[in-house]
Design an enzyme around this catalytic site. Sequence first.
Site, PDB file in Angstrom:
ATOM      1  N   CYS A 151     -44.932 -12.283  16.927  1.00  0.00           N
ATOM      2  CA  CYS A 151     -45.258 -13.050  15.725  1.00  0.00           C
ATOM      3  C   CYS A 151     -43.972 -13.190  14.930  1.00  0.00           C
ATOM      4  CB  CYS A 151     -46.319 -12.339  14.874  1.00  0.00           C
ATOM      5  SG  CYS A 151     -46.674 -13.255  13.344  1.00  0.00           S
TER       6      CYS A 151
ATOM      7  N   CYS B  51     -46.166 -13.310   4.846  1.00  0.00           N
ATOM      8  CA  CYS B  51     -46.811 -12.638   5.974  1.00  0.00           C
ATOM      9  C   CYS B  51     -48.246 -12.344   5.582  1.00  0.00           C
ATOM     10  CB  CYS B  51     -46.098 -11.325   6.295  1.00  0.00           C
ATOM     11  SG  CYS B  51     -46.974 -10.373   7.565  1.00  0.00           S
TER      12      CYS B  51
ATOM     13  N   TYR C 246     -36.752  -4.503  10.801  1.00  0.00           N
ATOM     14  CA  TYR C 246     -36.652  -3.715   9.571  1.00  0.00           C
ATOM     15  C   TYR C 246     -37.559  -2.495   9.505  1.00  0.00           C
ATOM     16  CZ  TYR C 246     -37.762  -2.455   4.732  1.00  0.00           C
ATOM     17  OH  TYR C 246     -38.011  -1.758   3.590  1.00  0.00           O
TER      18      TYR C 246
ATOM     19  N   CYS D   7     -45.357  -7.918  15.959  1.00  0.00           N
ATOM     20  CA  CYS D   7     -44.561  -8.287  14.776  1.00  0.00           C
ATOM     21  C   CYS D   7     -43.083  -8.011  15.043  1.00  0.00           C
ATOM     22  CB  CYS D   7     -45.022  -7.473  13.572  1.00  0.00           C
ATOM     23  SG  CYS D   7     -43.921  -7.613  12.151  1.00  0.00           S
TER      24      CYS D   7
ATOM     25  N   CYS E 180     -48.081   0.307   6.695  1.00  0.00           N
ATOM     26  CA  CYS E 180     -48.638   1.626   6.445  1.00  0.00           C
ATOM     27  C   CYS E 180     -48.399   2.426   7.705  1.00  0.00           C
ATOM     28  CB  CYS E 180     -50.151   1.565   6.218  1.00  0.00           C
ATOM     29  SG  CYS E 180     -50.603   0.813   4.657  1.00  0.00           S
TER      30      CYS E 180
ATOM     31  N   ASN F 283     -53.693   0.101   9.400  1.00  0.00           N
ATOM     32  CA  ASN F 283     -52.392  -0.533   9.197  1.00  0.00           C
ATOM     33  C   ASN F 283     -52.532  -2.003   9.593  1.00  0.00           C
ATOM     34  OD1 ASN F 283     -49.250  -0.443  11.031  1.00  0.00           O
ATOM     35  ND2 ASN F 283     -49.669  -1.276   9.029  1.00  0.00           N
ATOM     36  N   GLY F 284     -52.298  -2.888   8.631  1.00  0.00           N
ATOM     37  CA  GLY F 284     -52.406  -4.322   8.929  1.00  0.00           C
ATOM     38  C   GLY F 284     -53.088  -5.038   7.785  1.00  0.00           C
TER      39      GLY F 284
ATOM     40  N   CYS G 189     -43.300 -15.500   9.568  1.00  0.00           N
ATOM     41  CA  CYS G 189     -42.564 -15.490   8.291  1.00  0.00           C
ATOM     42  C   CYS G 189     -41.201 -16.159   8.428  1.00  0.00           C
ATOM     43  CB  CYS G 189     -42.446 -14.069   7.749  1.00  0.00           C
ATOM     44  SG  CYS G 189     -41.605 -12.930   8.856  1.00  0.00           S
TER      45      CYS G 189
ATOM     46  N   GLY H 146     -44.839   3.727   4.137  1.00  0.00           N
ATOM     47  CA  GLY H 146     -45.611   3.609   2.911  1.00  0.00           C
ATOM     48  C   GLY H 146     -45.405   4.812   2.031  1.00  0.00           C
TER      49      GLY H 146
HETATM   50  P1  AMP Z   1     -33.589  -8.581  -1.320  1.00  0.00           P
HETATM   51  O1  AMP Z   1     -32.117  -8.735  -1.431  1.00  0.00           O
HETATM   52  O2  AMP Z   1     -34.172  -8.312  -2.666  1.00  0.00           O
HETATM   53  O3  AMP Z   1     -34.207  -9.691  -0.604  1.00  0.00           O
HETATM   54  O4  AMP Z   1     -33.874  -7.263  -0.493  1.00  0.00           O
HETATM   55  C1  AMP Z   1     -33.464  -7.182   0.833  1.00  0.00           C
HETATM   56  C2  AMP Z   1     -33.612  -5.757   1.294  1.00  0.00           C
HETATM   57  O5  AMP Z   1     -34.979  -5.377   1.359  1.00  0.00           O
HETATM   58  C3  AMP Z   1     -33.041  -5.561   2.650  1.00  0.00           C
HETATM   59  O6  AMP Z   1     -32.118  -4.497   2.549  1.00  0.00           O
HETATM   60  C4  AMP Z   1     -34.184  -5.188   3.546  1.00  0.00           C
HETATM   61  O7  AMP Z   1     -33.826  -4.102   4.343  1.00  0.00           O
HETATM   62  C5  AMP Z   1     -35.287  -4.818   2.607  1.00  0.00           C
HETATM   63  N1  AMP Z   1     -36.584  -5.385   3.000  1.00  0.00           N
HETATM   64  C6  AMP Z   1     -36.829  -6.443   3.746  1.00  0.00           C
HETATM   65  N2  AMP Z   1     -38.156  -6.696   3.848  1.00  0.00           N
HETATM   66  C7  AMP Z   1     -38.761  -5.759   3.149  1.00  0.00           C
HETATM   67  C8  AMP Z   1     -40.126  -5.476   2.870  1.00  0.00           C
HETATM   68  N3  AMP Z   1     -41.111  -6.258   3.290  1.00  0.00           N
HETATM   69  N4  AMP Z   1     -40.389  -4.391   2.136  1.00  0.00           N
HETATM   70  C9  AMP Z   1     -39.405  -3.619   1.684  1.00  0.00           C
HETATM   71  N5  AMP Z   1     -38.106  -3.861   1.882  1.00  0.00           N
HETATM   72  C10 AMP Z   1     -37.765  -4.912   2.603  1.00  0.00           C
END
Ligand code: AMP
Length: 461
Positions: A436, A385, A244, A238, A2, A103-104, A439, A28
């Site tokens: 951390c 996570c 990402y 994190c 968030c 957020n968390g 995951c 978010g």
């Molecule tokens: P997938 O192939 O379905 O595992 O999706 C991977 C994609 O989701 C990658 O392009 C990441 O950038 C993105 N991604 C990774 N973790 C998350 C997350 N927790 N929430 C949203 N998108 C994510």
Amino acid sequence: MCGIFGVQGVPGAASIVHLGLYSLQHRGQESAGIVAIDDDGTARVARKMGLVSDGFDGATVGSLDGSLAIGHTRYSTAGSSTIDNAQPVLVRFRGGHIALAHNGNLTNATELRHELENEGSIFSSTMDSEVLVHRLAKSSAEAPATKLAEALQGVEGAYSLLVVIGNTLLATRDPRGWRPLVIGRTPDGAYVAASETCALDIVSASVVREVEPGEIVAFDGTGIRSLKPLDRKESRRCVFEYVYFSRPDSRVFGGSVDRARRALGRRLATECPAPSAELVFSVPDSSNSAALGFAEQSGLPLELALIRNHYVGRTFIQPTQAGRDAKVKVKYNAVREVLDGKSVVMVDDSIVRGTTTRGLVAMVRAAGAREVHMRVSSAPITGPCYYGIDTPNREELIAANMTTEQIAVHIGVDSLGYLSLDGMLESVPDGPRGFCHACFSGDYPTPPPTDPDKLRFGCGC
Ligand code: AMP
């Protein structure tokens, strides 16, 4: 996952928060909200489902008077995508009002909630954050910062929080510092606090410093005061914020996200080269910087082979699998002119469920790619996570259930290479210690929640 943003000390604070929330939209997209406190101490709230741009017109923001305001962009977990769970939370209690943006994820929220329910508390949402509001209201301390310090005793897990009590804005991070939170100052002297520095830039605020793990910072119009009531624990920032989640134009935990991602990409090219490839491309936007790093290190040209529709949000931010599947094609398309007949490296920052990746590989092949070599700028995600990122079920995590070779077959690539855990931690600013990586490694800094499924519905991030 968030975004939180607060400002103290300037008339029209809500309009500053509104701008700040635009820059935290990536954290978010399910709901957004602003609470403002006017000079008479009246609190007003506006909360909307959807994007900041959809829900907040000038009239709505203009009606939120006052020189103190906080805001929130929410990314919920499954089942909790309702307006009742939108933040900031605003309640009235015997001492006035309390507003809170979180957020968390609190890992002992279920126990804390039971304790409160046994004492007669009534909850109006399924958010873990509501537990904090009850604990704040119960505290008999006078000073807002002391009240917050009392309320946080015994609370476990991840929280970066903005809290308003009376006309005091409080900003705090949990003692392990899981989620970022930074303090800034606008040119007219108002203090702001935000999840990421990109939200300071949009309001022309300069960075003052980070809120330290375990610290409570109080802004009350007379400056800032710091309180350190919680025992600081071993740092557990994190690492996924760098991989990402945060924006590359931000600095989080004091380090540049852009520099982190480029370093991750360079290390990936060293650990997992793709000798037969002719070009590199990213899965936009989150892996752009890592792909740049990969290209730089490998000497391969960086191409724009996937085009992202910018009017569609982050894939996972759809809480159901059906929504996620449909979104892959809506969100991306491949450029045949770049891919046709080529052996290519596709760089992405992570593979979670494999759904998006599989769809993208099929798309890249359909556009004529001869060989597809997938390179991932993080280690395999093998565990849920509990600290605020939406990867909760082991059953859904592809790397928890398949070997790298099996994943390669499943997603349809010629080769698949993940960055090693060490490589990842050594590439991020101020690494390798103090992060951390539960995951990726299974090394959880706290006992897992007793009821993780309950926690899912109660995500307060
Ligand atoms: P997938 O192939 O379905 O595992 O999706 C991977 C994609 O989701 C990658 O392009 C990441 O950038 C993105 N991604 C990774 N973790 C998350 C997350 N927790 N929430 C949203 N998108 C994510």
